[in-house]
Design a protein around this motif. Structure first.
Motif, PDB file in Angstrom:
ATOM      1  N   ASN A  78       0.685  -1.290  -0.224  1.00 61.23           N
ATOM      2  CA  ASN A  78      -0.024  -0.242   0.060  1.00 61.23           C
ATOM      3  C   ASN A  78       0.815   1.293  -0.274  1.00 61.23           C
ATOM      4  OD1 ASN A  78      -2.300  -1.223  -0.142  1.00 61.23           O
ATOM      5  ND2 ASN A  78      -2.815  -1.536   2.056  1.00 61.23           N
ATOM      6  N   PHE A 131     -15.738   3.727  -6.566  1.00 61.03           N
ATOM      7  CA  PHE A 131     -16.508   3.784  -5.366  1.00 61.03           C
ATOM      8  C   PHE A 131     -15.445   3.634  -4.240  1.00 61.03           C
ATOM      9  CE2 PHE A 131     -19.938   3.963  -2.575  1.00 61.03           C
ATOM     10  CZ  PHE A 131     -19.856   3.182  -1.316  1.00 61.03           C
ATOM     11  N   GLY A 132     -15.454   4.419  -3.051  1.00 59.53           N
ATOM     12  CA  GLY A 132     -14.274   4.551  -1.929  1.00 59.53           C
ATOM     13  C   GLY A 132     -13.235   5.230  -2.629  1.00 59.53           C
ATOM     14  N   SER A 133     -12.011   4.740  -2.343  1.00 61.37           N
ATOM     15  CA  SER A 133     -10.805   5.420  -2.550  1.00 61.37           C
ATOM     16  C   SER A 133     -10.329   4.686  -3.796  1.00 61.37           C
ATOM     17  CB  SER A 133      -9.670   5.182  -1.470  1.00 61.37           C
ATOM     18  OG  SER A 133     -10.477   5.816  -0.265  1.00 61.37           O
ATOM     19  N   ASN A 159      -8.042   1.755  -3.864  1.00 62.93           N
ATOM     20  CA  ASN A 159      -7.058   1.972  -2.810  1.00 62.93           C
ATOM     21  C   ASN A 159      -5.822   2.185  -3.556  1.00 62.93           C
ATOM     22  OD1 ASN A 159      -9.212   1.691  -1.012  1.00 62.93           O
ATOM     23  ND2 ASN A 159      -8.616  -0.166  -0.570  1.00 62.93           N
ATOM     24  N   TRP A 177      -9.020   9.524  -4.339  1.00 57.56           N
ATOM     25  CA  TRP A 177      -9.154   9.428  -2.901  1.00 57.56           C
ATOM     26  C   TRP A 177      -9.818  10.780  -2.493  1.00 57.56           C
ATOM     27  CZ3 TRP A 177      -6.492   6.247   1.032  1.00 57.56           C
ATOM     28  CH2 TRP A 177      -5.992   5.256   0.868  1.00 57.56           C
ATOM     29  N   GLU A 178     -10.498  10.875  -1.315  1.00 55.82           N
ATOM     30  CA  GLU A 178     -11.359  12.105  -0.971  1.00 55.82           C
ATOM     31  C   GLU A 178     -10.389  13.066  -0.684  1.00 55.82           C
ATOM     32  OE1 GLU A 178     -14.231  10.174   1.744  1.00 55.82           O
ATOM     33  OE2 GLU A 178     -15.779  10.742   0.178  1.00 55.82           O
ATOM     34  N   TYR A 182     -11.039  17.157  -1.226  1.00 52.92           N
ATOM     35  CA  TYR A 182     -12.205  17.520  -0.254  1.00 52.92           C
ATOM     36  C   TYR A 182     -12.073  18.995   0.299  1.00 52.92           C
ATOM     37  CZ  TYR A 182     -16.354  16.005   2.066  1.00 52.92           C
ATOM     38  OH  TYR A 182     -17.651  16.001   2.587  1.00 52.92           O
ATOM     39  N   ASN A 187     -18.015  17.435  -1.568  1.00 52.00           N
ATOM     40  CA  ASN A 187     -18.348  16.265  -1.926  1.00 52.00           C
ATOM     41  C   ASN A 187     -18.403  16.226  -3.450  1.00 52.00           C
ATOM     42  OD1 ASN A 187     -20.368  18.178  -1.541  1.00 52.00           O
ATOM     43  ND2 ASN A 187     -21.640  17.042  -2.658  1.00 52.00           N
TER      44      ASN A 187
ATOM     45  N   HIS B  79     -21.468  15.922   5.463  1.00 52.10           N
ATOM     46  CA  HIS B  79     -21.554  14.803   5.544  1.00 52.10           C
ATOM     47  C   HIS B  79     -23.068  14.066   5.640  1.00 52.10           C
ATOM     48  CE1 HIS B  79     -19.634  11.109   7.877  1.00 52.10           C
ATOM     49  NE2 HIS B  79     -19.822  10.836   6.660  1.00 52.10           N
ATOM     50  N   HIS B  83     -23.497  13.760   1.535  1.00 52.69           N
ATOM     51  CA  HIS B  83     -23.053  12.287   1.179  1.00 52.69           C
ATOM     52  C   HIS B  83     -24.221  11.489   1.562  1.00 52.69           C
ATOM     53  CE1 HIS B  83     -18.783  13.246   0.405  1.00 52.69           C
ATOM     54  NE2 HIS B  83     -18.867  14.021   1.303  1.00 52.69           N
ATOM     55  N   TYR B  87     -26.963   9.167  -0.848  1.00 48.35           N
ATOM     56  CA  TYR B  87     -26.736   7.746  -0.836  1.00 48.35           C
ATOM     57  C   TYR B  87     -28.281   7.368  -0.897  1.00 48.35           C
ATOM     58  CZ  TYR B  87     -21.815   7.155   0.518  1.00 48.35           C
ATOM     59  OH  TYR B  87     -20.555   7.306   0.617  1.00 48.35           O
ATOM     60  N   ASN B 123     -24.099  -0.649  -2.509  1.00 48.95           N
ATOM     61  CA  ASN B 123     -23.178   0.348  -2.015  1.00 48.95           C
ATOM     62  C   ASN B 123     -24.056   1.541  -1.333  1.00 48.95           C
ATOM     63  OD1 ASN B 123     -20.601  -0.825  -2.315  1.00 48.95           O
ATOM     64  ND2 ASN B 123     -20.542   0.159  -4.209  1.00 48.95           N
ATOM     65  N   GLN B 127     -24.455   2.228   2.647  1.00 50.26           N
ATOM     66  CA  GLN B 127     -24.027   3.339   3.290  1.00 50.26           C
ATOM     67  C   GLN B 127     -25.148   4.233   3.806  1.00 50.26           C
ATOM     68  OE1 GLN B 127     -20.720   3.370   3.811  1.00 50.26           O
ATOM     69  NE2 GLN B 127     -20.387   5.154   2.638  1.00 50.26           N
ATOM     70  N   PHE B 176      -7.310   0.550   5.504  1.00 51.93           N
ATOM     71  CA  PHE B 176      -6.512   1.462   4.408  1.00 51.93           C
ATOM     72  C   PHE B 176      -7.684   2.010   3.510  1.00 51.93           C
ATOM     73  CE2 PHE B 176      -3.228   3.005   2.233  1.00 51.93           C
ATOM     74  CZ  PHE B 176      -3.303   2.564   0.855  1.00 51.93           C
ATOM     75  N   GLY B 177      -7.846   2.956   2.955  1.00 53.52           N
ATOM     76  CA  GLY B 177      -8.681   3.656   1.899  1.00 53.52           C
ATOM     77  C   GLY B 177      -9.936   3.807   2.930  1.00 53.52           C
ATOM     78  N   SER B 178     -11.123   3.923   2.233  1.00 52.47           N
ATOM     79  CA  SER B 178     -12.334   4.055   2.930  1.00 52.47           C
ATOM     80  C   SER B 178     -13.041   3.087   3.818  1.00 52.47           C
ATOM     81  CB  SER B 178     -13.581   4.643   1.928  1.00 52.47           C
ATOM     82  OG  SER B 178     -12.801   5.518   1.123  1.00 52.47           O
ATOM     83  N   ASN B 204     -15.040   0.243   2.549  1.00 50.07           N
ATOM     84  CA  ASN B 204     -16.189   0.838   1.860  1.00 50.07           C
ATOM     85  C   ASN B 204     -17.443   0.818   2.496  1.00 50.07           C
ATOM     86  OD1 ASN B 204     -14.090   1.418  -0.162  1.00 50.07           O
ATOM     87  ND2 ASN B 204     -14.510   0.086  -1.644  1.00 50.07           N
ATOM     88  N   ALA B 205     -18.558   0.130   1.957  1.00 51.22           N
ATOM     89  CA  ALA B 205     -19.980   0.090   2.421  1.00 51.22           C
ATOM     90  C   ALA B 205     -20.151  -1.046   3.202  1.00 51.22           C
ATOM     91  CB  ALA B 205     -20.799   0.474   1.346  1.00 51.22           C
ATOM     92  N   TRP B 222     -14.121   6.938   6.281  1.00 50.07           N
ATOM     93  CA  TRP B 222     -13.915   7.544   4.965  1.00 50.07           C
ATOM     94  C   TRP B 222     -13.393   8.796   5.440  1.00 50.07           C
ATOM     95  CZ3 TRP B 222     -16.589   6.657   0.134  1.00 50.07           C
ATOM     96  CH2 TRP B 222     -17.173   5.440  -0.134  1.00 50.07           C
ATOM     97  N   GLU B 223     -12.599   9.578   4.225  1.00 51.06           N
ATOM     98  CA  GLU B 223     -11.878  10.628   4.485  1.00 51.06           C
ATOM     99  C   GLU B 223     -12.878  11.744   4.700  1.00 51.06           C
ATOM    100  OE1 GLU B 223      -9.047  10.263   1.337  1.00 51.06           O
ATOM    101  OE2 GLU B 223      -7.488  10.042   2.839  1.00 51.06           O
ATOM    102  N   HIS B 224     -14.274  11.567   4.009  1.00 49.13           N
ATOM    103  CA  HIS B 224     -14.955  12.935   3.957  1.00 49.13           C
ATOM    104  C   HIS B 224     -15.476  13.108   5.491  1.00 49.13           C
ATOM    105  CE1 HIS B 224     -18.163   9.392   3.109  1.00 49.13           C
ATOM    106  NE2 HIS B 224     -18.558   9.879   4.278  1.00 49.13           N
TER     107      HIS B 224
END
Lengths: 218, 263
Positions: A78, A131-133, A159, A177-178, A182, A187, B79, B83, B87, B123, B127, B176-178, B204-205, B222-224
């Motif tokens: 990663n 979807f996601g990062s 990712n 990635w957000e 951001y 968003n 958020h 977001h 969803y 998803n 979410q 790692f990631g969302s 993720n979701a 999630w970073e948001h």
């Protein structure tokens, strides 16, 4: 042929322009976090992970492919891939970027997508729907050649995964990635993607990468 | 949790909700959750009423600024207002006219999880559920330590509250990631070591419900969820969540419900 020895410690490479050079499309504020914190942390954490192991001293690409481990990711992957991805991302942009490609690159895009507009739509859609990062990419592929004979493809990856470990040659990327958008766009990922295409993408860099890729094959 | 509500196409517009009374008896700017749902059934004059089942965006159980300064109103406005709302809206678009329409949110979620071979609505459905659960996992003046049965269970299964807290923070920091980190309750299947409480992290979701667990607590990583307030400093966000935001009341209530189902 002389080869340089990879350094024992990987360094954080700066983008090929100042941190405020992509304003207002990608703010200096964003760059100070994205490069100064996120990218830096990937480098620092990767170095910590590989010190004293057989990965130390290998090139970044070598570390990345070995730790991708055919999809059964080893811990350094990663960080290694994110270092590589971000180096590639800064190179994919330039101040005063955007517009349309030209020359061989434009010909190749028109040949494989029908038109630049159709490519742009497909690339934007991949970036918006990851979807996601993750990341969206324009890649060059010769081996294996897709059954329809096309050399250029749009891919999206999650990712830290990138086309290199999947066997492709990367030409262009956008970070979705957000953290990439951001602070500037919140968003509104589609707005960020539009601005990237209209104002940031460095078609010079993409053309240069395509030229290198084709020369390897010839 | 969000539930499907029957509405007509001739809807009654929004009502204010959770108006916060300021020092001037409400004359301050009221920090309402803007709701555009809560549509009521009313008969149409001509023709048959068109019934559409639709999920609603549920507001958190506190005003938008109630978690300041730990989670800013600015963050909540994006958020929840952007977001979470997206969803819900996108899920409704995806399921209208399909056999999923009219089913409960959890039902849609589990069906579209499809044993891991995710169908397109998953998803969005997950979410929606995850965010409902996240708002419920926090409260103004939250944080601190749990008590009673919940504390006993945590001490039994983790050794101490501090060890649980360390494991939960680590899961949240290393997803790692969302994704999400969770405290869950599990009885069937019971882990081989007999523990009832586990810390999980999901990408993720994905959530523990579709994996067969009962969720007790979650943090959105999630970073948001934290970028406007903490930028890259996810560990700081996690610490503040634990120290100032987590609603142990809500977690205790969920544990009680989970245990009563088993008994």
């Amino acid at each position: 042929m002389a080869t340089s020895t990879p350094p024992a410690k990987l360094e954080l490479r700066p983008p090929p322009y100042p941190l405020d050079a992509l304003e207002p499309h990608m703010s200096q504020n964003t760059m100070s976090f994205h490069w100064g914190k996120h990218h830096r942390a990937y480098v620092d954490n990767l170095n910590k992970q590989i010190v004293g192991t057989e990965l130390q001293g290998k090139s970044l690409e070598d570390v990345m492919i070995r730790t991708y481990n055919k999809g059964d990711l080893l811990p350094p992957f990663n960080n290694a891939a994110q270092v590589w991805n971000h180096d590639f991302f800064w190179d994919s942009m330039k101040p005063g970027g955007g517009g349309k490609p030209s020359g061989e690159l434009l010909k190749a895009i028109e040949r494989d997508f029908g038109s630049f507009e159709k490519f742009s739509e497909e690339f934007r859609s991949a970036a918006a729907t990851q979807f996601g990062s993750g990341w969206a990419w324009l890649v060059y592929t010769v081996n294996p050649r897709p059954s329809d004979g096309k050399e250029l493809l749009v891919l999206k990856t999650p990712n830290a995964v990138n086309p290199l470990v999947l066997g492709y040659t990367a030409l262009l990327t956008i970070d979705v990635w957000e953290h990439a958008y951001y602070l500037d766009y919140q968003n509104r990922r589609p707005d960020y993607i539009s601005i990237f295409m209209e104002k940031l993408v460095s078609w010079d860099a993409v053309s240069a990468k395509l030229e290198v890729a084709k020369s390897r094959v010839a």
